[in-house]
Design a protein around this motif. Sequence first.
Motif, PDB file in Angstrom:
ATOM      1  N   GLN A 185       0.835  -1.207   0.000  1.00  0.00           N
ATOM      2  CA  GLN A 185       0.000   0.000   0.000  1.00  0.00           C
ATOM      3  C   GLN A 185       0.865   1.251   0.000  1.00  0.00           C
ATOM      4  N   THR A 186       1.912   1.265   0.817  1.00  0.00           N
ATOM      5  CA  THR A 186       2.820   2.417   0.857  1.00  0.00           C
ATOM      6  C   THR A 186       3.545   2.589  -0.462  1.00  0.00           C
ATOM      7  N   ILE A 187       3.989   1.495  -1.048  1.00  0.00           N
ATOM      8  CA  ILE A 187       4.710   1.568  -2.330  1.00  0.00           C
ATOM      9  C   ILE A 187       3.805   2.156  -3.417  1.00  0.00           C
ATOM     10  N   PHE A 188       2.563   1.685  -3.457  1.00  0.00           N
ATOM     11  CA  PHE A 188       1.628   2.189  -4.466  1.00  0.00           C
ATOM     12  C   PHE A 188       1.293   3.654  -4.218  1.00  0.00           C
ATOM     13  N   ASN A 189       1.111   4.034  -2.950  1.00  0.00           N
ATOM     14  CA  ASN A 189       0.840   5.433  -2.626  1.00  0.00           C
ATOM     15  C   ASN A 189       1.965   6.338  -3.092  1.00  0.00           C
TER      16      ASN A 189
ATOM     17  N   ALA B 130      -9.957  19.155  -3.527  1.00  0.00           N
ATOM     18  CA  ALA B 130     -10.494  18.048  -2.738  1.00  0.00           C
ATOM     19  C   ALA B 130     -10.932  16.889  -3.635  1.00  0.00           C
ATOM     20  N   SER B 131     -11.489  17.205  -4.799  1.00  0.00           N
ATOM     21  CA  SER B 131     -11.896  16.142  -5.725  1.00  0.00           C
ATOM     22  C   SER B 131     -10.694  15.326  -6.185  1.00  0.00           C
ATOM     23  N   GLY B 132      -9.601  16.009  -6.545  1.00  0.00           N
ATOM     24  CA  GLY B 132      -8.399  15.292  -6.943  1.00  0.00           C
ATOM     25  C   GLY B 132      -7.839  14.447  -5.818  1.00  0.00           C
ATOM     26  N   LEU B 133      -7.850  14.984  -4.617  1.00  0.00           N
ATOM     27  CA  LEU B 133      -7.321  14.251  -3.460  1.00  0.00           C
ATOM     28  C   LEU B 133      -8.155  13.007  -3.172  1.00  0.00           C
ATOM     29  N   ILE B 134      -9.470  13.142  -3.232  1.00  0.00           N
ATOM     30  CA  ILE B 134     -10.357  12.003  -2.956  1.00  0.00           C
ATOM     31  C   ILE B 134     -10.202  10.924  -4.027  1.00  0.00           C
ATOM     32  N   ILE B 135     -10.132  11.332  -5.299  1.00  0.00           N
ATOM     33  CA  ILE B 135      -9.977  10.355  -6.383  1.00  0.00           C
ATOM     34  C   ILE B 135      -8.657   9.608  -6.236  1.00  0.00           C
ATOM     35  N   CYS B 136      -7.586  10.307  -5.894  1.00  0.00           N
ATOM     36  CA  CYS B 136      -6.296   9.642  -5.692  1.00  0.00           C
ATOM     37  C   CYS B 136      -6.355   8.671  -4.517  1.00  0.00           C
ATOM     38  N   TRP B 137      -7.019   9.072  -3.430  1.00  0.00           N
ATOM     39  CA  TRP B 137      -7.128   8.189  -2.268  1.00  0.00           C
ATOM     40  C   TRP B 137      -7.928   6.934  -2.612  1.00  0.00           C
ATOM     41  N   LEU B 138      -9.026   7.091  -3.329  1.00  0.00           N
ATOM     42  CA  LEU B 138      -9.820   5.934  -3.732  1.00  0.00           C
ATOM     43  C   LEU B 138      -9.029   5.019  -4.661  1.00  0.00           C
ATOM     44  N   THR B 139      -8.231   5.624  -5.538  1.00  0.00           N
ATOM     45  CA  THR B 139      -7.416   4.822  -6.455  1.00  0.00           C
ATOM     46  C   THR B 139      -6.414   3.965  -5.700  1.00  0.00           C
ATOM     47  N   THR B 140      -5.696   4.570  -4.765  1.00  0.00           N
ATOM     48  CA  THR B 140      -4.695   3.814  -4.004  1.00  0.00           C
ATOM     49  C   THR B 140      -5.347   2.842  -3.027  1.00  0.00           C
ATOM     50  N   ARG B 141      -6.550   3.161  -2.557  1.00  0.00           N
ATOM     51  CA  ARG B 141      -7.203   2.321  -1.550  1.00  0.00           C
ATOM     52  C   ARG B 141      -7.761   1.043  -2.146  1.00  0.00           C
ATOM     53  N   TYR B 142      -8.310   1.120  -3.347  1.00  0.00           N
ATOM     54  CA  TYR B 142      -9.044  -0.023  -3.879  1.00  0.00           C
ATOM     55  C   TYR B 142      -8.392  -0.682  -5.098  1.00  0.00           C
ATOM     56  N   THR B 143      -7.272  -0.174  -5.571  1.00  0.00           N
ATOM     57  CA  THR B 143      -6.662  -0.788  -6.763  1.00  0.00           C
ATOM     58  C   THR B 143      -5.235  -1.250  -6.533  1.00  0.00           C
ATOM     59  N   HIS B 144      -4.713  -1.195  -5.308  1.00  0.00           N
ATOM     60  CA  HIS B 144      -3.313  -1.568  -5.141  1.00  0.00           C
ATOM     61  C   HIS B 144      -3.095  -3.071  -5.316  1.00  0.00           C
ATOM     62  N   HIS B 145      -4.158  -3.885  -5.183  1.00  0.00           N
ATOM     63  CA  HIS B 145      -4.028  -5.314  -5.469  1.00  0.00           C
ATOM     64  C   HIS B 145      -3.826  -5.548  -6.967  1.00  0.00           C
ATOM     65  N   PHE B 146      -4.542  -4.787  -7.797  1.00  0.00           N
ATOM     66  CA  PHE B 146      -4.307  -4.869  -9.238  1.00  0.00           C
ATOM     67  C   PHE B 146      -2.904  -4.390  -9.580  1.00  0.00           C
TER      68      PHE B 146
END
Length: 517
Positions: free
Chosen positions: A124-128, A267-283
Amino acid sequence: MRGVEFTPGSFLWLLMHEWRMFFYEMGDASKLNANSKKSARGMPLKGKLLLAVVWILMHYLAWEMMSDLPALTRFPSFLLLVGISFVLLILMTFMLSSALNRSIKALFERGDLDLLLSSPISTQTIFNVRLTGIVLGVLAIFVFFLSPVIDAGLFLGQIYWLGAYPVLVGMAMLASAAAMLLTLSLVKFIGVKRTHTVAYLLSALSGAAIFLSSQIFSHVQESTRQKVIGGSLSYLDHHHLLAETSPIWLPARAVFGDWLSALMIFASGLIICWLTTRYTHHFFVRGVQQAGGVSPKVIPDSRARKVRRFYSGVWLVIFVKEWRLILRDFELLAQICLQLLYMLPLFFVVFKNGVMLPGVVSGLTYLGISLAGSLIWVILSAEDAPDLLQCAPLSMKQIIYAKLITAVLPVCVLIAPAVLGLSWHDPLSGVSLAIASFGGIFCASLIHLWLSKPATRDHFKRRGQGNLIPTLLETLNAFSWTGMAFGLQTVGKWAWFGALGAVVVLIIAWLMRVRRL
């Protein structure tokens, strides 16, 4: 000694590594370092100083330009809102293009993710960190070019210009998140190998999307164009999307100092980035494993036993070899396809009743010569195995001439239909295009034959560094023949000036030639 030290393995520690890698990718210091014994990495001190000087000069030019303009107000006119919105749309396409390039490099071409994933650092940290690095890389490029205008407005006492910075940050985050999601989706559905090709082509296409769309739309029939414009305006007006309070103008209002709009975009950019790292790091992890060779697909025996055909004849062998290498280099292929994309709108005009023929002929001439020069550089200078060619049972003259024909033949075949189409409508335009384009391609071949130096394919975008004179002569050659093409159809003396320029360029190239044959 570093001024700030972070805990090894932490987010900030990895992020500092990403930031250093950004400057390492900006240039090759060994080429600019006079002391060849000293190993240098990334951008040298000279390059950093040069960027600083250019950035300061850009501030001065922006201040001189904006000092004569009216002061920016928080409540701009509707036309100004539309104009700024269009500019921001263009910036967003270029940001997406840059983010796609950086996503491919960060995920699959840097070669350090296997080491990071085998470390005790969480995935998770690496992907972030990797996504944050892409955001910073995209943002740094656009801030470098746009900050002089923003800062000049602040120097002039217009505090509203400060709202442009959170807008740029928000746009960079949105573009980076979209690029990362698109890249990971492509890896999941079409595999790593095809993702390289498709992502680089999408990167080139997204950067030219506005230009291509406008050019293609301008060549549609007038009645159809008016119908589309009228229907679109009617739909937007019916849903009250053209009003000044419409969310469509939210980014433009943020640029003009609407702090609530700027905060919403950030805030929109920040939220989209957080959702991306939160739910796609397995992919992300699966994509890295596939890039490292762990593929769930089993290659059938029929494909594994496929026999390659051996070609006969020197010219055919070299032609197949060079173009097979180009088709395997996805980033290089994307850059070449981008040049082709800019030629497409001109081909629409060629077969449309001879509209704006002087401009069309000039544009096709310049783009054709530029494309030929790029292919000649790739095939002649960026040879991956020069020692192997030296051992071939052929003279270097035969090999080099075969390489030149391999580079220019596809461009000539591409221009030939335009020459025939123009000759049918206007013989003078067809003859002008044939003389200027084929003559310019021939002169570009001579320039590269006389002055080219060995290079590598990954320096295609930076081929002018360390080889400035051939690049400058190639550009002057293209401009000279373009002027000749325009002059043959309009003002005759321009044709003579173009011919004189082409002759002077050839003489300079011949006097500075490198003896290699």
